[in-house]
Write an enzyme that holds these catalytic residues in place. Structure first.
Site, PDB file in Angstrom:
ATOM      1  N   LYS A 180     -24.215 -44.363 -11.861  1.00  0.00           N
ATOM      2  CA  LYS A 180     -23.176 -43.912 -12.801  1.00  0.00           C
ATOM      3  C   LYS A 180     -21.893 -43.775 -11.981  1.00  0.00           C
ATOM      4  CE  LYS A 180     -20.906 -41.058 -14.482  1.00  0.00           C
ATOM      5  NZ  LYS A 180     -19.418 -41.188 -14.502  1.00  0.00           N
ATOM      6  N   GLU A 255     -23.446 -34.315  -1.930  1.00  0.00           N
ATOM      7  CA  GLU A 255     -22.339 -34.515  -0.984  1.00  0.00           C
ATOM      8  C   GLU A 255     -21.081 -34.042  -1.704  1.00  0.00           C
ATOM      9  OE1 GLU A 255     -22.418 -35.680   2.069  1.00  0.00           O
ATOM     10  OE2 GLU A 255     -24.381 -36.626   2.212  1.00  0.00           O
ATOM     11  N   CYS A 290     -13.137 -36.552   1.300  1.00  0.00           N
ATOM     12  CA  CYS A 290     -13.849 -35.276   1.479  1.00  0.00           C
ATOM     13  C   CYS A 290     -13.817 -34.816   2.924  1.00  0.00           C
ATOM     14  CB  CYS A 290     -15.293 -35.418   1.017  1.00  0.00           C
ATOM     15  SG  CYS A 290     -16.138 -36.788   1.835  1.00  0.00           S
ATOM     16  N   GLU A 387      -9.746 -27.065  -1.601  1.00  0.00           N
ATOM     17  CA  GLU A 387      -9.639 -28.511  -1.381  1.00  0.00           C
ATOM     18  C   GLU A 387      -8.554 -29.075  -2.300  1.00  0.00           C
ATOM     19  OE1 GLU A 387     -12.753 -31.167  -2.800  1.00  0.00           O
ATOM     20  OE2 GLU A 387     -12.802 -32.089  -0.832  1.00  0.00           O
TER      21      GLU A 387
HETATM   22  P1  NAD Z   1     -16.441 -35.045  -9.923  1.00  0.00           P
HETATM   23  O1  NAD Z   1     -17.450 -34.054  -9.559  1.00  0.00           O
HETATM   24  O2  NAD Z   1     -15.485 -34.733 -10.985  1.00  0.00           O
HETATM   25  O3  NAD Z   1     -17.106 -36.424 -10.340  1.00  0.00           O
HETATM   26  C1  NAD Z   1     -18.038 -37.079  -9.507  1.00  0.00           C
HETATM   27  C2  NAD Z   1     -18.994 -37.869 -10.360  1.00  0.00           C
HETATM   28  O4  NAD Z   1     -19.771 -36.964 -11.132  1.00  0.00           O
HETATM   29  C3  NAD Z   1     -18.305 -38.809 -11.353  1.00  0.00           C
HETATM   30  O5  NAD Z   1     -19.054 -40.002 -11.463  1.00  0.00           O
HETATM   31  C4  NAD Z   1     -18.402 -38.025 -12.660  1.00  0.00           C
HETATM   32  O6  NAD Z   1     -18.371 -38.825 -13.805  1.00  0.00           O
HETATM   33  C5  NAD Z   1     -19.757 -37.364 -12.496  1.00  0.00           C
HETATM   34  N1  NAD Z   1     -19.968 -36.185 -13.347  1.00  0.00           N
HETATM   35  C6  NAD Z   1     -19.037 -35.354 -13.865  1.00  0.00           C
HETATM   36  N2  NAD Z   1     -19.636 -34.376 -14.594  1.00  0.00           N
HETATM   37  C7  NAD Z   1     -20.965 -34.593 -14.535  1.00  0.00           C
HETATM   38  C8  NAD Z   1     -22.105 -33.937 -15.055  1.00  0.00           C
HETATM   39  N3  NAD Z   1     -21.997 -32.845 -15.810  1.00  0.00           N
HETATM   40  N4  NAD Z   1     -23.329 -34.421 -14.771  1.00  0.00           N
HETATM   41  C9  NAD Z   1     -23.469 -35.522 -13.976  1.00  0.00           C
HETATM   42  N5  NAD Z   1     -22.411 -36.204 -13.465  1.00  0.00           N
HETATM   43  C10 NAD Z   1     -21.175 -35.747 -13.725  1.00  0.00           C
HETATM   44  O7  NAD Z   1     -15.705 -35.386  -8.555  1.00  0.00           O
HETATM   45  P2  NAD Z   1     -14.484 -36.353  -8.352  1.00  0.00           P
HETATM   46  O8  NAD Z   1     -13.260 -35.609  -8.702  1.00  0.00           O
HETATM   47  O9  NAD Z   1     -14.749 -37.652  -8.985  1.00  0.00           O
HETATM   48  O10 NAD Z   1     -14.555 -36.614  -6.780  1.00  0.00           O
HETATM   49  C11 NAD Z   1     -13.852 -35.851  -5.889  1.00  0.00           C
HETATM   50  C12 NAD Z   1     -14.774 -34.872  -5.207  1.00  0.00           C
HETATM   51  O11 NAD Z   1     -15.816 -35.588  -4.544  1.00  0.00           O
HETATM   52  C13 NAD Z   1     -14.087 -34.076  -4.133  1.00  0.00           C
HETATM   53  O12 NAD Z   1     -14.418 -32.719  -4.247  1.00  0.00           O
HETATM   54  C14 NAD Z   1     -14.621 -34.669  -2.842  1.00  0.00           C
HETATM   55  O13 NAD Z   1     -14.619 -33.783  -1.771  1.00  0.00           O
HETATM   56  C15 NAD Z   1     -15.996 -35.072  -3.225  1.00  0.00           C
HETATM   57  N6  NAD Z   1     -16.500 -36.130  -2.332  1.00  0.00           N
HETATM   58  C16 NAD Z   1     -17.444 -35.814  -1.406  1.00  0.00           C
HETATM   59  C17 NAD Z   1     -17.911 -36.770  -0.508  1.00  0.00           C
HETATM   60  C18 NAD Z   1     -18.958 -36.444   0.529  1.00  0.00           C
HETATM   61  O14 NAD Z   1     -19.538 -37.357   1.097  1.00  0.00           O
HETATM   62  N7  NAD Z   1     -19.234 -35.181   0.819  1.00  0.00           N
HETATM   63  C19 NAD Z   1     -17.421 -38.054  -0.575  1.00  0.00           C
HETATM   64  C20 NAD Z   1     -16.454 -38.349  -1.524  1.00  0.00           C
HETATM   65  C21 NAD Z   1     -16.002 -37.375  -2.418  1.00  0.00           C
END
Ligand code: NAD
Length: 488
Positions: A180, A255, A290, A387
């Site tokens: 997804k 992550e 991140c 963040e």
């Molecule tokens: P997000 O949590 O909004 O979305 C991430 C994913 O989760 C998307 O595909 C989204 O559609 C999905 N999602 C949203 N709500 C959901 C639910 N209720 N159930 C299941 N899936 C759901 O995050 P974002 O804004 O897209 O990404 C940025 C964040 O990701 C930042 O906080 C960043 O630090 C983190 N990140 C972490 C790493 C790592 O390796 N630690 C790497 C990249 C990004």
């Protein structure tokens, strides 16, 4: 590239069971180019019935895929890496348009995505169990078995390399995957699904279902027939996903975010520290990383000189549309732009005017934010604790090593930490004492697909990348055999 998936150049579909298909609801998401605020394309928006279909296809394909010999699985994954590499330029264009990042960074990201497949292709026939000595009357051995059907929830900041980071090891172990992608960046993901299929990953072993997180993402997480979840994204969503998985006792790894300390000592190679600081928070994906170096913790004796040089360097960075290959591209979306803008306003009220950059101008087209530095920040300020996920840096001075460690660890996160020093013993003391999943010494973002990566505290749990990345997608089965006494 993408001939099958895109019905036309600007209409993309789900990729399920080796075929492109519209969503059951007929709904579509519009993907926006954040540099122009114009639509790039639309993509079918999946929901529960599409996730059901994808999970069923994965279930049907999984056993055969697992029973394909490891060497053959490896060859197929190797070809997948080659297909990505061969389509790198076209995919990079699409990635820059859906994400905003500079085109050269998109190409690098695709190279990393290809490299994950190459790396895990070589692991299929080496991920072996062990024998355990129980004495003469027993033979005991372990076997790594795939979880079964794995769900992969991917964010928008590295849509292709983070897809590959969990899908490649999951497939290597013999799982079948349902991905997804993020709402903002689903186009490269559906094309990747198709390229994997073309490389020989069987129909159904790789499925890609774009859609909203709260519909498609939630449906995937809570699906009874999904055996494990790999989630990369924000802390609140990660907590929700982990809670859902916990209710079903489903393995999950998370992550999430970071607020990472970048500590510079006076004995460091300051030119190197400076260049790495620029990469750590400004030029790599406009700070939407991140593992970015969000907090510059710099020794008071070099603070003024280092910050002056940093400002001078930052003023040379170009900001513009990703296709022009600037140093800093547009942020991914209006939402992210507003979040970062809000934090710059918060920083201005907490610390005063930034010494470079500042609140972006809403009247301009595109979600561009100039690299922004707040000097004299305290580690307690919100801009030092929360963040931001953009090109915004807090500079915090320190006086001795103990204080540097205290400041570095004074955060709810624990993802990455970096130190710049020529003192080897100090570097290792820092590596020992800092709370982080990975420590960088004299180079930010050091390491590669081979090195385990993951967080502690609010940054999540579990490790991806490297050989440890395989373990997230496997169960260990122990077989213990009583072979009795030698018969007389
Ligand atoms: P997000 O949590 O909004 O979305 C991430 C994913 O989760 C998307 O595909 C989204 O559609 C999905 N999602 C949203 N709500 C959901 C639910 N209720 N159930 C299941 N899936 C759901 O995050 P974002 O804004 O897209 O990404 C940025 C964040 O990701 C930042 O906080 C960043 O630090 C983190 N990140 C972490 C790493 C790592 O390796 N630690 C790497 C990249 C990004």
């Amino acid at each position: 590239m993408c001939p099958n998936n895109a019905t036309t150049d600007d209409e993309y579909d789900l990729f399920i069971d080796g075929e492109t298909a519209p969503a059951a609801s007929g709904e579509r998401l519009v993907v926006e180019d954040s540099a122009t605020e114009e639509p790039v394309a639309t993509v079918s928006a999946g929901s529960d019935p599409d996730i059901d279909r994808a999970v069923d296809a994965a279930r049907d394909a999984q056993r055969d895929w697992h029973e394909t010999s490891p060497v053959e699985r490896g060859r197929i994954l190797g070809r997948a890496g080659e297909r990505i590499e061969a389509n790198k330029d076209a995919l990079a264009q699409l990635l820059t348009r859906e994400n905003g990042k500079p085109i050269s960074q998109s190409r690098t990201e695709l190279e990393v995505a290809a490299r994950y497949f190459e790396y895990y292709a070589g692991a299929t026939d080496k991920f072996q169990g062990e024998t355990i000595p129980l004495g003469a009357e027993h033979v005991d051995y372990t076997v790594h078995e795939p979880l079964g059907v794995t769900g992969h929830i991917v964010p928008w900041n590295f849509p292709t390399s983070l897809f590959a980071r969990t899908v490649a090891p999951a497939l290597a172990v013999g799982n079948a995957a349902v991905v997804k992608p993020a709402e903002q960046t689903p186009l490269t993901a559906v094309v990747l699904g198709e390229l994997l299929d073309e490389a020989g990953v069987p129909d159904g072993a790789i499925n890609v279902v774009p859609g909203d997180g709260t519909t498609a993402g939630a449906a995937l997480t809570e699906h009874d027939d999904v055996d494990g979840i790999a989630f990369t994204g924000s802390v609140p969503t990660g907590a929700e996903v982990a809670a859902t998985a916990a209710r079903q006792l489903k393995p999950v790894h998370i992550e999430a975010g970071g607020k990472n300390p970048n500590v510079v000592f006076p004995d460091a190679d300051l030119e190197q520290a400076l260049e790495q600081t620029v990469i750590s928070i400004f030029s790599r994906n406009a700070g939407q990383v991140c593992s970015a170096g969000d907090r510059l913790i710099v020794h008071q004796d070099i603070h003024d000189e280092f910050v002056d040089r940093l400002v001078e360097r930052v003023r040379t960075l170009t900001v513009g549309p990703g296709l022009d290959d600037p140093d800093v591209g547009a942020l991914v979306s209006e939402t992210q732009y507003k979040t970062v803008k809000d934090y710059i306003e918060i920083g201005t009220s907490e610390v005063g005017e930034p010494i470079v950059g500042g609140v972006p101008d809403d009247t301009e087209t595109g979600y561009f934010v100039e690299p922004t530095i707040f000097d004299g920040a305290s580690n307690d300020h919100r801009i030092s604790q929360e963040e931001i996920f953009g090109p915004v840096l807090s500079v915090i001075p320190f006086s001795d090593e103990a204080e540097a460690i205290d400041i570095a660890n004074d955060t709810e996160y624990g993802l990455t930490a970096g130190i710049f020093t020529e003192d080897l013993r100090r570097a290792h003391r820092f590596a020992r004492d800092v709370v982080a999943g990975q420590v960088y010494v004299n180079e930010w973002f050091a390491g590669g697909v081979e090195t385990p990566f993951g967080g502690t505290r609010q940054s999540g749990f579990g490790r991806e990348k490297g050989l440890e990345g395989l373990e997230q997608f496997a169960e260990t089965k122990n077989v213990c055999v009583n072979i009795g006494h030698t018969q007389e």
